[in-house]
Scaffold this motif. Sequence first.
Motif, PDB file in Angstrom:
ATOM      1  N   LEU A  68       0.814  -1.219   0.000  1.00  0.00           N
ATOM      2  CA  LEU A  68       0.000   0.000   0.000  1.00  0.00           C
ATOM      3  C   LEU A  68       0.849   1.270   0.000  1.00  0.00           C
ATOM      4  CD1 LEU A  68      -2.587  -1.202   2.609  1.00  0.00           C
ATOM      5  CD2 LEU A  68      -3.184  -0.509   0.306  1.00  0.00           C
ATOM      6  N   THR A  69       2.135   1.131   0.247  1.00  0.00           N
ATOM      7  CA  THR A  69       2.995   2.319   0.345  1.00  0.00           C
ATOM      8  C   THR A  69       3.652   2.636  -1.007  1.00  0.00           C
ATOM      9  OG1 THR A  69       4.652   0.852   1.264  1.00  0.00           O
ATOM     10  CG2 THR A  69       3.442   2.190   2.829  1.00  0.00           C
ATOM     11  N   PRO A  70       4.306   3.799  -1.131  1.00  0.00           N
ATOM     12  CA  PRO A  70       4.641   4.335  -2.451  1.00  0.00           C
ATOM     13  C   PRO A  70       5.304   3.417  -3.466  1.00  0.00           C
ATOM     14  CG  PRO A  70       5.132   5.932  -0.796  1.00  0.00           C
ATOM     15  CD  PRO A  70       4.700   4.714  -0.074  1.00  0.00           C
ATOM     16  N   SER A  71       6.231   2.551  -3.083  1.00  0.00           N
ATOM     17  CA  SER A  71       6.929   1.858  -4.161  1.00  0.00           C
ATOM     18  C   SER A  71       6.054   0.830  -4.878  1.00  0.00           C
ATOM     19  CB  SER A  71       8.228   1.234  -3.671  1.00  0.00           C
ATOM     20  OG  SER A  71       8.055   0.688  -2.431  1.00  0.00           O
ATOM     21  N   TYR A  72       5.044   0.298  -4.218  1.00  0.00           N
ATOM     22  CA  TYR A  72       4.121  -0.610  -4.924  1.00  0.00           C
ATOM     23  C   TYR A  72       2.781   0.052  -5.203  1.00  0.00           C
ATOM     24  CZ  TYR A  72       7.662  -4.033  -4.019  1.00  0.00           C
ATOM     25  OH  TYR A  72       8.847  -4.695  -4.005  1.00  0.00           O
TER      26      TYR A  72
END
Lengths: 152, 411
Positions: free
Chosen positions: A37-41
């Motif tokens: 759920l965080t920026p890199s994915y």
Amino acid sequence: MGMISKIINWSRLKSPWVLHFNTGACNACDIEIIAALTPSYDLERFGVVLKATPRHADVLLCSGPVTKQIESRLVRIYEQMPEPKFVVAIGSCACSGGVFNGCYNVAGGINSVIPVSAYIPGCPASPKAIIDGVVKLLRSLETKERKSGGKK
Amino acid sequence: MHKYGDVIVPIGPQHPALKEPESFLITLRGEKITASSVRLGYNHRGIEKACEERTYTQGVYLIERVCGICSHSHSTAFVQAVEEIAGVEIPARAKYIRTLIAELERIHSHLLWLGVAGHEIGFDTLLMYTWRDREVVMDLLAKLTGNRVNYGINTIGGVRRDVSVKQKEEVLKAIDTLEKQTKYYIDLATKETTLLKRLQGVGVLSHEDAISLGAVGPTGRASGIARDTRKDDPYAAYGELDFKVISVDNCDVYGRTLVRLGELIESFSLVRQVIAKIPDGPITVRVPRKIPAGEVLSRYEAPRGEDVHYVRSNGTEKPDRVKVRAPTLANVQSVSKMLEDRYLADMPIVIAAIDPCFSCTDRLIALRDTQTKKSNTVIWETIRLKGIEWYKQQGVDFTALNKKLSKKLHL
Ligand code: SF4
């Protein structure tokens, strides 16, 4: 299909709200869900939003084998979710019990307690696998909606 | 009896403020917390028992899954114990590789904590920032070990994968990036008013309380207990490396933040030292399948504090007993003290500040009512009687058979 139900279906597919519940996991699957759920994915680009209560959620993301202590709570949380609801089992443990199969305090995989719509294996399931699983679930719902004319 | 005005709020096992299933009973007077109690056990899977049914090698992978965040801690503590019983000395290169992974794990765990702490005070931007940077170390771990979490690099007698020259360069490059980012977070944590206001003076645990409640790891070190197993009882390659034990006297959540950020900087230096000093040679030695009888207590400084494993062997290929004392178990008692007289809104960050890991902690369920002093642990005899009762209800009665059998045995 009426206009209203069309809109409801569209929003359901475009923005599934998920609830994450740890049913006895080793935490690895849980942190991978958060990582997704965080920026890199960034699972949010598919409209997936993490919710805090079962009453707001469309999809229940479960990780870990079901321990005997949590069993009744899992059922309660599932019952609190509004229809239509979907359950995704994340990680080998959630799929089948995994390494903990046969432990005295483990009831088994998620499907031994509540019905499961999608299984994402892996120990832990990597964020990429989680994204793939969620997208596949949404796709299958889309085709189902089309076939059944939007009825549940 | 509770006085008029007191409200008991159950929190958990599923609650937005908690990331794991555990539950707290919080007694409130207005907005203030007057008492709290924690209920564990939702995550209890029975790993210790399962270990007794598996061989030592299988046990390594099972023990690794005690906790996914500090998986290397648990598996290292376990293999160290087994190696000590077996009396084998692992190659120096393996020791360095274990240390390397251990420090990378600490980096990932502390960055994760910083993000979660940000999330708990409603500062989600911090969560997104730190988790973005955390991916750098996750990618590194995936490259070195083959898996992002639950690395499976340890084996009894050494490690399973070697580190190549190219990988060493990658590690150094990634560490540089991470160090730059961490310095930014340190700057942020010490200057940003939002953070300071929410963290300073919150969840106070005095030095004396920390000692009497047995706090370990960053929780203890933030209350002035400068204790670190890596220094006090060096294992792996820590004896040959140079590092400081970070401790502060702030005694609050802010102090715990400072300790973790300081440890990140130390970890970067440790990783650089490992890469510079790592000797050549083999990475494993052969260990017999059957481990001679003996017992060992093994200590390890996990990101959350001291992790203790006890292993007893009986000369076969399966352990006789395995016991895990995870750091959170030592820290969770102090939460009640930290919550006393605080506002309910501070509860999430106070709990998060010990960096709890309940999947580690849920080893045994034994509850004791503090008012009646009665323990409701079930003893073996009760279970036996319950079993007989249950079978009777099912229409199976063993009483006659039992009598016959005992008569025969006495004859
Ligand atoms: S599947 Fe693996 S990583 Fe996920 S909860 Fe189970 S043991 Fe942990």
